[in-house]
Design an enzyme around this catalytic site. Structure first.
Site, short mmCIF file in Angstrom:
data_model
loop_
_atom_site.label_atom_id
_atom_site.label_comp_id
_atom_site.label_asym_id
_atom_site.label_seq_id
_atom_site.Cartn_x
_atom_site.Cartn_y
_atom_site.Cartn_z
N GLN A 188 0.59 -1.15 -0.14
CA GLN A 188 -0.02 -0.04 0.00
C GLN A 188 0.81 1.30 -0.08
O GLN A 188 1.84 1.31 0.70
CB GLN A 188 -0.93 -0.16 1.20
N HIS A 210 -2.40 0.09 -4.21
CA HIS A 210 -3.54 0.43 -3.40
C HIS A 210 -4.04 1.85 -3.59
O HIS A 210 -4.91 2.14 -4.15
CB HIS A 210 -3.07 0.56 -1.73
N ASP A 252 -7.63 0.98 -4.34
CA ASP A 252 -8.63 1.21 -3.37
C ASP A 252 -9.31 2.55 -3.72
O ASP A 252 -8.59 3.67 -3.64
CB ASP A 252 -8.27 1.02 -1.93
N GLU A 289 -10.94 -1.93 -5.36
CA GLU A 289 -11.55 -2.07 -3.98
C GLU A 289 -12.60 -1.09 -3.71
O GLU A 289 -12.35 0.05 -3.84
CB GLU A 289 -10.59 -2.41 -2.91
N ASP A 323 -15.17 -4.05 0.61
CA ASP A 323 -14.58 -3.75 1.65
C ASP A 323 -15.60 -3.07 2.57
O ASP A 323 -15.62 -3.51 3.60
CB ASP A 323 -13.18 -2.53 1.18
N GLN A 345 -12.35 -8.43 1.35
CA GLN A 345 -11.03 -8.24 2.20
C GLN A 345 -11.52 -8.58 3.42
O GLN A 345 -12.58 -8.09 3.95
CB GLN A 345 -10.79 -6.64 2.33
N LYS A 347 -10.72 -7.92 6.74
CA LYS A 347 -10.02 -6.50 7.36
C LYS A 347 -9.78 -7.24 9.02
O LYS A 347 -10.70 -6.95 9.68
CB LYS A 347 -11.26 -5.41 7.42
#
Length: 435
Positions: A188, A210, A252, A289, A323, A345, A347
């Site tokens: 990321q 990311h 993302d 994402e 997400d 994801q 998380k």
């Protein structure tokens, strides 16, 4: 091997807590901070220093197992538990949690983790203890950060007592066969999305970068900023990457793309845009994402399914990643059952105990949804190392480089932990020679 004592120490995490709603509603950056007033309950500023709470379990032989209670950068958003304050939960760990674990057999990881998972929510008392009651959590259980950190310590305690890796301990509890090679790591970039991406390319990171496209300003009024970035990234991957480099491009967008494109998501204007992303990526696979934030789980599942079906009908080869509103094990199950995403994801801080994250990854087995063992930049080295073992034990599709937003450090932590664990699990050169 008994658990003799439990300590909790307020510590710092690898990044910051950010009020996602305030940022998405147009808060402007002032250097590294943000101007404006926070809008998510619990925040005093839009950006606040991250916190963690280290849990130490001392075993009867004097060894100490460690875990870190920490929460995601965007706490309180997308159905997640509220902002985590370490000092608030210290008496909870040393009171409610300690009482439940003291004297327990450290080798019984699954049983011990389940005990913590089932403890009710608690709040500090004036005498430094803890009592049951509503502490502002979204459920009647302990804050997810507490369950997350304590479970890490319990997993290490069991591994120490059994004299094996945390991968082996968890795989035994799950009945799984661990991965035999490192799980692909997802780097990321943070806001430094160009320099950090080039670092990733030079190091041959399998999944990148990311990108942190969390505002219309970054994404572009018509999504052109993201498209141009993907094109640049694909070009640099060819120019800078090692021989044979074939990364997956994973960006993302924090639901902002939905604000730009608008529903319904199976119409041609939307699928055509995703087609331009695939074209910009050239030979590389693309994953997007959090394409939209619908404001609730059922609405999010509906809109993600609509987009996924639209992309399939249009022949657009872009995967979408769940997400927002995919936080708990039950959420993961709902997204997978609905076929709402190509990847979910998991998380890790939002699921509570690490065994819950492992179960969520396993739930994807046998479906057409892959599991991405994620987390947050706002974790710690301890939680990141533990998650490396979760990734190996479950053979996840990919796992996040964490903590922090500098990339190099998190990539090093997660990659090296997996390599060390795999080396310990293989026969030593001497043993092979003796055979």
């Amino acid at each position: 091997m008994r658990i003799e004592s439990v300590r909790a120490v307020p510590t710092v995490s690898g990044f910051f807590f950010d009020d996602q709603r305030a940022i998405k509603e147009g808060a402007t950056q002032d250097g590294f901070a943000y101007d404006g007033e926070p809008v998510t309950p619990g925040f005093e500023d839009i950006r606040e220093a991250g916190e963690a709470l280290t849990v130490e379990l001392e075993l009867e032989d004097g060894s100490v197992a460690t875990g870190d209670c920490c929460a995601v950068q965007y706490s309180g958003a997308g159905g997640r538990d509220p902002l985590f304050r370490a000092e608030k939960y210290r008496p909870v760990v040393e009171g409610t949690v300690a009482s439940a674990l003291r004297g327990r057999d450290a080798t019984e990881f699954a049983e011990n983790a389940d005990i913590v998972e089932e403890l009710p929510a608690a709040r500090p008392t004036e005498d430094g203890g803890a009592t049951g009651g509503d502490d502002g959590d979204s459920t009647d259980q302990l804050h997810t950060a507490v369950r997350y950190g304590v479970s890490q310590a319990l997993l290490e305690a069991a591994a120490l007592a059994n004299r094996e890796t945390m991968t082996e301990t968890l795989a035994d509890a799950l009945g799984t066969t661990p991965a035999t090679e490192p799980v692909p790591v997802f780097g990321q970039s943070g806001d430094d999305r160009y320099t950090n991406a080039e670092k990733m390319i030079i190091k041959g990171v399998p999944v990148l970068p990311h990108g942190l496209f969390n505002s219309v300003e970054k994404l572009g009024e018509d999504g052109e900023g993201l498209r141009e970035y993907v094109d640049w990234l694909a070009t640099r991957a060819v120019e800078l990457g090692p021989e044979g480099y074939d990364p997956t491009i994973h960006v993302d967008v924090y639901g902002v793309l939905g604000d730009v494109l608008g529903a319904p998501y199976d119409r041609a204007a939307v699928t055509d845009y995703f087609g331009t992303l695939a074209a910009a990526a050239g030979p590389f696979d693309v994953q997007v994402e959090g394409p939209m934030d619908a404001g609730g789980r059922e609405e999010q599942i509906h809109e993600m399914t609509e987009l996924r079906d639209g992309l399939a009908s249009a022949g657009v080869d872009v995967d979408i990643v769940a997400d927002e509103w995919c936080n708990t094990f039950e959420d993961v199950r709902a997204f997978v059952d609905a076929g709402a995403a190509d990847l979910v994801q998991v998380k890790t801080p939002d699921l509570g105990g690490v065994q819950r994250s492992a179960a969520a990854v396993r739930y994807c087995d046998g479906t057409d949804t892959r599991a991405y063992l994620g987390g947050t930049c706002n974790e710690t080295v301890t939680s990141a190392r533990t998650c490396a073992h979760v990734a190996l034990a479950t053979d996840a599709a990919q796992t996040l480089a964490k903590p922090g937003m500098g990339f190099d450090e998190g990539f090093m932590v997660v990659t090296n932990e997996m390599r060390r664990a795999l080396a310990r699990m293989r026969p030593t050169p001497e043993a092979t020679a003796d055979d």
